[in-house]
Motif scaffolding. Structure first.
Motif, PDB file in Angstrom:
ATOM      1  N   SER A 174      -2.681   8.775   5.279  1.00  0.00           N
ATOM      2  CA  SER A 174      -2.102   7.903   6.305  1.00  0.00           C
ATOM      3  C   SER A 174      -1.841   8.648   7.598  1.00  0.00           C
ATOM      4  O   SER A 174      -1.261   9.732   7.589  1.00  0.00           O
ATOM      5  N   ARG A 175      -2.236   8.053   8.705  1.00  0.00           N
ATOM      6  CA  ARG A 175      -1.940   8.636  10.020  1.00  0.00           C
ATOM      7  C   ARG A 175      -0.454   8.506  10.357  1.00  0.00           C
ATOM      8  O   ARG A 175       0.050   9.197  11.227  1.00  0.00           O
ATOM      9  N   ASP A 176       0.212   7.559   9.674  1.00  0.00           N
ATOM     10  CA  ASP A 176       1.630   7.303   9.941  1.00  0.00           C
ATOM     11  C   ASP A 176       2.560   8.149   9.078  1.00  0.00           C
ATOM     12  O   ASP A 176       3.776   8.001   9.165  1.00  0.00           O
TER      13      ASP A 176
ATOM     14  N   ALA B 219      -0.735  -6.278   9.483  1.00  0.00           N
ATOM     15  CA  ALA B 219      -2.034  -6.209   8.795  1.00  0.00           C
ATOM     16  C   ALA B 219      -2.145  -4.924   7.979  1.00  0.00           C
ATOM     17  O   ALA B 219      -2.681  -4.917   6.866  1.00  0.00           O
ATOM     18  N   ALA B 220      -1.623  -3.825   8.528  1.00  0.00           N
ATOM     19  CA  ALA B 220      -1.663  -2.544   7.812  1.00  0.00           C
ATOM     20  C   ALA B 220      -0.793  -2.605   6.566  1.00  0.00           C
ATOM     21  O   ALA B 220      -1.165  -2.072   5.508  1.00  0.00           O
ATOM     22  N   VAL B 221       0.355  -3.269   6.663  1.00  0.00           N
ATOM     23  CA  VAL B 221       1.239  -3.407   5.501  1.00  0.00           C
ATOM     24  C   VAL B 221       0.529  -4.180   4.396  1.00  0.00           C
ATOM     25  O   VAL B 221       0.575  -3.791   3.225  1.00  0.00           O
ATOM     26  N   LYS B 222      -0.133  -5.262   4.741  1.00  0.00           N
ATOM     27  CA  LYS B 222      -0.828  -6.066   3.732  1.00  0.00           C
ATOM     28  C   LYS B 222      -1.876  -5.228   3.005  1.00  0.00           C
ATOM     29  O   LYS B 222      -1.986  -5.277   1.777  1.00  0.00           O
TER      30      LYS B 222
END
Length: 197
Positions: free
Chosen positions: A123-125, A156-159
């Motif tokens: 993950s970039r986050d 959208a990223a969470v989904k």
């Protein structure tokens, strides 16, 4: 290939064995499978067809009362080549059994921890898996929007990320939002110190 809940219920009863979709490119292939809420569908055949080749039996096997009803539905959809997809219910989704496990052994927890650590590392986050699991544990029905707001991510990223957790049998979808599966709760109990062990 998505199905409405009412259609999934009829697939589970064996009443629907065909689907028609317009695609630029098929999203399933013959010999493949598709996981749905009704179970795993085995894709028997997929073929490009023209609307005039759809029979009354085809329409009924796809869950429509008539060819006209099916045609009306197809006209409302996206453009593309029309495909006839034949399938049968092959069995339950294997994630169902995973989600229902009430305990997680140390070995299972270690294996899960490795998988989740890889997701975090990619993950970039930065790390997100444990924080997401804890948010979902805190409230049944928490939505992707709620999680996104709490973690500073795009909805959208969470989904996409929650779907990855679902693959491991840790979460499950509700009509609105998510909850932890029994396996997810057991995993958090084992890793409750805030770190994967």
């Amino acid at each position: 290939m998505l199905f409405k809940q009412a259609v999934l219920e009829r697939i589970a009863r064996g009443e629907i064995t065909l689907a028609f979709r317009r695609w630029a490119r098929p999203t399933v292939k013959a010999g493949g499978s598709l996981r749905t809420a009704a179970g795993v569908l085995a894709i028997d055949r997929i073929e490009a067809v023209t609307a005039d080749k759809i029979s009354t039996a085809d329409a009924r096997n796809a869950g429509y009362a008539s060819v006209a009803a099916l045609s009306a539905e197809l006209e409302r959809g996206r453009p593309g080549t029309l495909y006839r997809i034949a399938f049968h219910l092959a069995g339950p989704d294997p994630r169902e059994a995973l989600r229902k496990r009430k305990t997680v052994s140390r070995a299972d927890a270690a294996a899960l921890s490795k998988h989740l650590a890889r997701l975090d590392a990619a993950s970039r986050d930065g790390p997100w898996t444990l924080a997401t699991l804890r948010l979902i544990a805190g409230r049944d029905g928490i939505t992707a929007a709620d999680i996104a707001a709490s973690l500073g991510m795009q909805k959208a990223a969470v989904k996409t990320r929650v779907r990855k957790l679902k693959e491991f049998g840790l979460t499950e979808s509700l009509p609105s939002g998510y909850r932890l599966a029994l396996r997810g709760r057991a995993f958090l109990a084992v890793c409750g110190n805030g770190k994967y062990s």
